[in-house]
Design an enzyme around this catalytic site. Sequence first.
Site, PDB file in Angstrom:
ATOM      1  N   ASP A  10      44.504  45.839  30.094  1.00 45.64           N
ATOM      2  CA  ASP A  10      43.447  45.151  30.829  1.00 45.64           C
ATOM      3  C   ASP A  10      42.133  45.866  30.536  1.00 45.64           C
ATOM      4  O   ASP A  10      41.851  46.920  31.093  1.00 45.64           O
ATOM      5  CB  ASP A  10      43.726  45.172  32.338  1.00 45.64           C
ATOM      6  CG  ASP A  10      44.882  44.240  32.722  1.00 45.64           C
ATOM      7  OD1 ASP A  10      45.724  43.930  31.839  1.00 45.64           O
ATOM      8  OD2 ASP A  10      44.959  43.836  33.901  1.00 45.64           O
ATOM      9  N   LYS A  27      40.379  37.650  32.731  1.00 46.00           N
ATOM     10  CA  LYS A  27      40.638  38.143  34.091  1.00 46.00           C
ATOM     11  C   LYS A  27      39.323  38.280  34.819  1.00 46.00           C
ATOM     12  O   LYS A  27      38.315  38.653  34.230  1.00 46.00           O
ATOM     13  CB  LYS A  27      41.357  39.493  33.957  1.00 46.00           C
ATOM     14  CG  LYS A  27      41.598  40.258  35.237  1.00 46.00           C
ATOM     15  CD  LYS A  27      42.426  41.520  34.973  1.00 46.00           C
ATOM     16  CE  LYS A  27      42.432  42.447  36.178  1.00 46.00           C
ATOM     17  NZ  LYS A  27      43.162  43.708  35.914  1.00 46.00           N
ATOM     18  N   LYS A  64      43.943  35.469  34.842  1.00 44.30           N
ATOM     19  CA  LYS A  64      44.339  36.420  35.883  1.00 44.30           C
ATOM     20  C   LYS A  64      43.213  36.637  36.884  1.00 44.30           C
ATOM     21  O   LYS A  64      42.267  37.370  36.603  1.00 44.30           O
ATOM     22  CB  LYS A  64      44.743  37.766  35.243  1.00 44.30           C
ATOM     23  CG  LYS A  64      45.151  38.834  36.278  1.00 44.30           C
ATOM     24  CD  LYS A  64      45.640  40.103  35.624  1.00 44.30           C
ATOM     25  CE  LYS A  64      45.834  41.231  36.651  1.00 44.30           C
ATOM     26  NZ  LYS A  64      46.242  42.499  36.016  1.00 44.30           N
TER      27      LYS A  64
END
Lengths: 493, 264, 312
Positions: C149, C212, C248
């Site tokens: 991430d 995300k 996400k």
Amino acid sequence: MAAKSPATRAVPSPLEWEYAPAPEARDILALEDRYGLYIGGEQVAPRSRKWFPTISPATEEHLAEVALAGPRDVDLAVQAARGAFEGEWSALRPAERAKYLFRIARLIQERSRELAVAESLNGGKPIKESRDVDIPLAAAHFFYYAGWADKLEYAFPNRKPRPLGVAGQIIPWNFPLLMLSWKIAPALACGNTVVLKPAETTPLTALIFTDICRQAGLPAGVVNIITGDGSTGAHLVKHPDLDKVAFTGSTGVGKAIRRELAGTGVKLTLELGRKAANIIFDDCALDQAVEGVVHGIYFNQGHVCCAGSRLLVQESIYEPLVAKLKRRLRTIRVGDPLDKNTDLGAINSRMQLDRIRELVASGEGDGAEMYQPPCRLPERGYWFAPTVFTNVAQSSRIAQEEIFGPVLSVLTFRTPEEAVEKANNTPYGLSAGVWTEKGSRILWMAERLRAGVVWANTFNRFDPTSPFGGYKESGFGREGGLHGLEPYLRFDR
Amino acid sequence: MSRIAVRKTYKLYIGGKFPRSESGRTYEAEGQNVARASRKDARDAVQAARGAFPKWAGATPYNRGQVLYRLAEMMETRAADLSRSCSGRREVERAIDRVVWYAGWADKLPQVLGGSNPVAGPYFNFTAPEPTGVVAVLAPELPPLEGLVSRIAPVIVSGNTAVVVTSETRPLAALELAEAIATSDLPDGVVNLLTGYRSELGPILAAHMDVNAIDVTGAGGETTELEILAADNVKRVIRAGSEQSPWEISAFLESKTVWHPVGV
Amino acid sequence: MAQAQLLPRDLELPLDLRLPRVGSVDAVALEARAGELAKRSIKKGSKLAALDLAIRMMDLTTLEGADTPGKVSALCAKAMHPDPADPTIPSVAAVCVYPNLVAVAKSRLAGSGVRVASVATAFPSGQSPIDVKLADVREAVALGADEIDMVIDRGAFLSGRYAKLIDEIVRVKEACGSAHLKVILETGELGTYDNVRRASLLAIAAGANFIKTSTGKVTPAATLPVTLCMLEVIRDVHDETGRMIGMKPAGGIRTAKQAIQYLCVLNETLGTAWMTPELFRFGASSLLNDVLMQIRKQRTGSYQSGDYFTID
């Protein structure tokens, strides 16, 4: 550079996710077997001795018997309104008059759940719309006009506003309680008394409203509600003791009323309807424009006089827009109006359904391409799937006539001039929509569109403070806002 | 030997020109032969008014105000001629002052009659007045000049264009006024003047599908037939007062409300 | 968009032609649509299915300075068996930790199918030289991270240096090797939905597998409208290129009710093809227990107490 796409990756079985039914409870609504007329503050049996059934268009279920007012009943109602106008109501100080309207606004809020259920049950509209739009706006309308009651002289500088007297009001079936509030709130705020006729197919919330008048302690005769059919409306309009007539409905009936009142000096407001253009430019915020288009035409099953039924799309964005629109249509949930997840409810009546079917058939006959998403329509009741026509000619009936159903016609244009020309190419002028990210173009378009309401980058928004009403054959007079007071006043100076 | 005066021929005023009636008809009024406008003259006048509408409505209010003021200037210049066509100097002065009064409204109307509306939501919303379109005016019989000007000025100041049926018995004031209009900066077609029989021209204009409003203030009494005819295209039927007032202007206006979201 | 449609779908072309038109977003209408979807009423079997899916989509997260091997071990146990009393409750999708704790998580989760996600690239601010960021990524992958991430350089984005943003993501993607790359936009710092849309497109163009919303360190973190905005970008990219990008939302999703709202937005925007942990994740630290409580409430009909669910 972009990595190799993971698109080919095996995706484990995704969830086929159906929402379980989520019906709004009906038991909050206690219906009577029979509803009389509301005249002089009392429920009375009709002198006509006629009754008619009111049903749920979603199931054709019988809901109640409703009185059908005849000429004698109309006369009694107007007499009651006249008596109240000449008596208690006019003697009341405006500030006190205001308090009754504030009370009514509060009572609508308090009974909002019950009213929403009744509206959806009787009219077929999704509960989420009656709950989130119709009923809150109806309460807001009373609250807004309540405040005007003792401030009228500030609205009209250098003039002396006075009430007109008795108003006869006829409302349509698409927003029953909301249209009632659009009519009754300004009329009462200005010091008039009213006789209101709800639409034939949707009397229930108006009848519940009579109980709200009772709870508010409104003096008898200030509000009179007479249910019935077209003949009742005709008797009301013809009554010689009216000072004001306000009508919302079809252009044909509106014109007939205009003729009927010729030479009488009765003040008239007409809110008619017709074929609004919703104009999409290629630089718009596309996904939000698609939402706007959907809201513009499928809101309330397209039973909206200002519905964006004529979509004008700039050719350079036509394909992606139509693709997105069709995909969005597939997510529209058609079904039980009382289900909280329903997006599109039942068509209001058999008659309206027949009209939609007839026009849609003519569209197919004209060579337009029809798209309807796959959806299961209930077997009983009146239903029509959301429909889009592409390849529609400007001359086609589906591009010219009001369908008043969930049916959208898509046409194209190339330049802003052409968009304005096509949008204005109609005898009507109630509303129009413009979608573009360019501010100067919005203002340029808004200047040129001959319509009473122009929604830019939004559609079908309503507010008590915002005047609403049409140009040309869409009617005259405005409802809402300061402008909505004038139709209920005369001026000594 | 005394000179023989050159007399004026009184004609219609349509689209900035002075045509005779296409019908060739005249009638005698105030000792003159006056054109008796026909159905086709009315049609031509509406066409001229419709043609002039977009540009006049689209002109800046400042410009419209100046054009009206210029009309007052032209009337002042012709005060002597105008005086002979009506009740006299005093009426002319009142008529001129009325034009000046309305001229000043052109750029103030939207502030008095419109504004922003405090809607409950993330939207900016405003209402602005707009002209309704082509207006047919049945001018009052008397006073011939002041009555006429009092009906025309509130119609055109906001951007409407007008087709006017003049006083039937006292039409000369209108024809003198036409000359003032023709030499002012008022664009051709904004004001069109028809002399003739009101009973003939009124119903034609009331039924005309390209007329947006009809002012029956000067029609006097019975207007039932006109109102019935006006229903066919939901024409606005206006019966107003004789006082000068912004509400005389607002009778010929539409309200347009524009919404836009407020967001980043 | 229109001109790009004329091109064959699998043709490699420069960014600007491959991507959907950047376009813009109307904030009011976007928020209205998200608000409308949030009012979907989900009941009974549908609710249970959604809650089960929400667990399978969860990246159970701890990103604290105080994280220790003990804390991460406990989290991993919870990730594999969220409700020890109920074996029908599935495992979560992944555990998300700082690089230093990847090895601990990897060993605890071995063989469970629960993946290890690591934040990297000078998380959460991203304000470090590129070489440091790349080293951060390589280390995390070497320690066993299955998913990375990363944060975008918001400074570069907000000052209009899009090339720098793209270069960084491309190089991080290379450094990831076979690890999946989720690109954190930190939408709370981008200011407008137009920026969110633009940053989403840049990240996808540069090779993101997932986009995300947030680090969880900035308020606002994930919101329903910002998620809808990003899902609409993903939909456009799919229309245009056939690529299926994951989404996400992270931060601020604490209740089962919220999770269901996100799933409704997902369902109605991208449809069932995206209703899988392969393409949708929740980044959350405290959501799991509320979902477990709701599941038990649905099954038993009684409202639950936090005392009966482990705090890890």
